[in-house]
Design a protein around this motif. Structure first.
Motif, mmCIF file in Angstrom:
data_model
loop_
_atom_site.group_PDB
_atom_site.id
_atom_site.type_symbol
_atom_site.label_atom_id
_atom_site.label_comp_id
_atom_site.label_asym_id
_atom_site.label_seq_id
_atom_site.Cartn_x
_atom_site.Cartn_y
_atom_site.Cartn_z
ATOM 1 N N ARG A 21 -3.118 15.846 -14.376
ATOM 2 C CA ARG A 21 -3.535 16.491 -15.620
ATOM 3 C C ARG A 21 -4.107 15.472 -16.601
ATOM 4 O O ARG A 21 -5.081 15.726 -17.298
ATOM 5 N N GLN A 23 -5.631 12.672 -15.779
ATOM 6 C CA GLN A 23 -6.957 12.306 -15.272
ATOM 7 C C GLN A 23 -7.988 13.382 -15.613
ATOM 8 O O GLN A 23 -9.118 13.075 -16.010
ATOM 9 N N GLN A 24 -7.585 14.641 -15.480
ATOM 10 C CA GLN A 24 -8.495 15.730 -15.830
ATOM 11 C C GLN A 24 -8.838 15.711 -17.317
ATOM 12 O O GLN A 24 -9.974 15.974 -17.710
ATOM 13 N N MET A 25 -7.838 15.389 -18.149
ATOM 14 C CA MET A 25 -8.094 15.328 -19.585
ATOM 15 C C MET A 25 -9.100 14.225 -19.902
ATOM 16 O O MET A 25 -10.016 14.415 -20.703
ATOM 17 N N ARG A 27 -11.424 13.062 -18.040
ATOM 18 C CA ARG A 27 -12.754 13.455 -17.570
ATOM 19 C C ARG A 27 -13.309 14.646 -18.335
ATOM 20 O O ARG A 27 -14.463 15.027 -18.132
ATOM 21 N N GLY A 28 -12.493 15.273 -19.198
ATOM 22 C CA GLY A 28 -12.950 16.429 -19.974
ATOM 23 C C GLY A 28 -12.947 17.720 -19.196
ATOM 24 O O GLY A 28 -13.698 18.645 -19.525
ATOM 25 N N GLU A 29 -12.118 17.833 -18.174
ATOM 26 C CA GLU A 29 -12.106 19.008 -17.312
ATOM 27 C C GLU A 29 -11.068 20.052 -17.720
ATOM 28 O O GLU A 29 -10.988 21.103 -17.097
ATOM 29 N N LEU A 30 -10.246 19.785 -18.736
ATOM 30 C CA LEU A 30 -9.214 20.744 -19.135
ATOM 31 C C LEU A 30 -9.783 21.771 -20.106
ATOM 32 O O LEU A 30 -10.559 21.431 -20.995
ATOM 33 N N ASP A 31 -9.357 23.020 -19.971
ATOM 34 C CA ASP A 31 -9.765 24.035 -20.941
ATOM 35 C C ASP A 31 -8.884 23.892 -22.191
ATOM 36 O O ASP A 31 -7.965 23.076 -22.237
#
Length: 196
Positions: A21, A23-25, A27-31
């Protein structure tokens, strides 16, 4: 050599999911909802005073200053068996200008009291002191005209009883001082109104 296959624990999978989570944050991939939840779980808020008290309580520098037989017990608190490093107290300083804790370990004669007070006055502010042993707390077994208790000539934040006290007893005194500093209680010289 035997190889044993073990099941993954629940704590390990939770840690891995938090890593993914994060890593996703990055990269800007979290809603928006997932980002809000991640921020709530990751950020700690506090006041500046509490953060300063936490830093002070976990990074004290005692002065390298031993007066008598209690000094041997004081030296042993940095050994592996007691390990005062867990609380950030292990870096004993050889000069009072780099120390903020004075452990009065042993008997204090009337001639030595002004020297001890001068060392205390040269220490960093805020500064704390612990009277270690029966001699510096209440003159102990040497209760005569030449010995003076620490409370008579300087403010003391804590007393550690014993003759000499065990390293574990000094650790208890250090833990109590640690809790006092973390709670935001000012040093004894501020409470007593003693001029520094």
């Amino acid at each position: 050599m035997e190889i044993v296959k073990r099941e993954k624990t629940a704590g390990g999978s939770e840690f891995r999911s938090r890593q993914l989570r994060a890593q996703q944050m990055l990269r800007g991939e979290l809603d928006d909802d997932a980002l809000e939840q991640h921020v709530r779980e990751s950020i700690l808020t506090t006041t500046l005073d509490k953060a300063v008290d936490w830093a002070r309580g976990n990074s004290m520098f005692p002065a390298t200053f031993g007066l008598a037989c209690c000094a041997i017990e004081m030296m042993s608190i940095v050994a592996a068996r007691v390990d005062v490093a867990r609380f950030g107290f292990e870096a004993f300083r050889a000069t009072p200008r780099q120390a903020d804790l004075l452990i009065l370990s042993g008997r204090i004669s009337i001639k030595m009291a002004p020297v001890v007070r001068r060392i205390y006055d040269q220490m960093l502010e805020p500064r704390w002191s612990i009277a270690m042993g029966a001699c510096s707390s209440s003159m102990g077994v040497f209760n005569n005209y030449a010995i003076v208790p620490a409370d008579k000539f300087m403010p003391v934040d804590g007393h550690v009883p014993g003759c000499p006290p065990r390293p574990e007893a000094l650790m208890e005194g250090i833990v109590r001082l640690h809790e006092k500093v973390m709670a935001g209680i000012p040093p004894a010289y501020e409470i007593r109104g003693v001029a520094s």
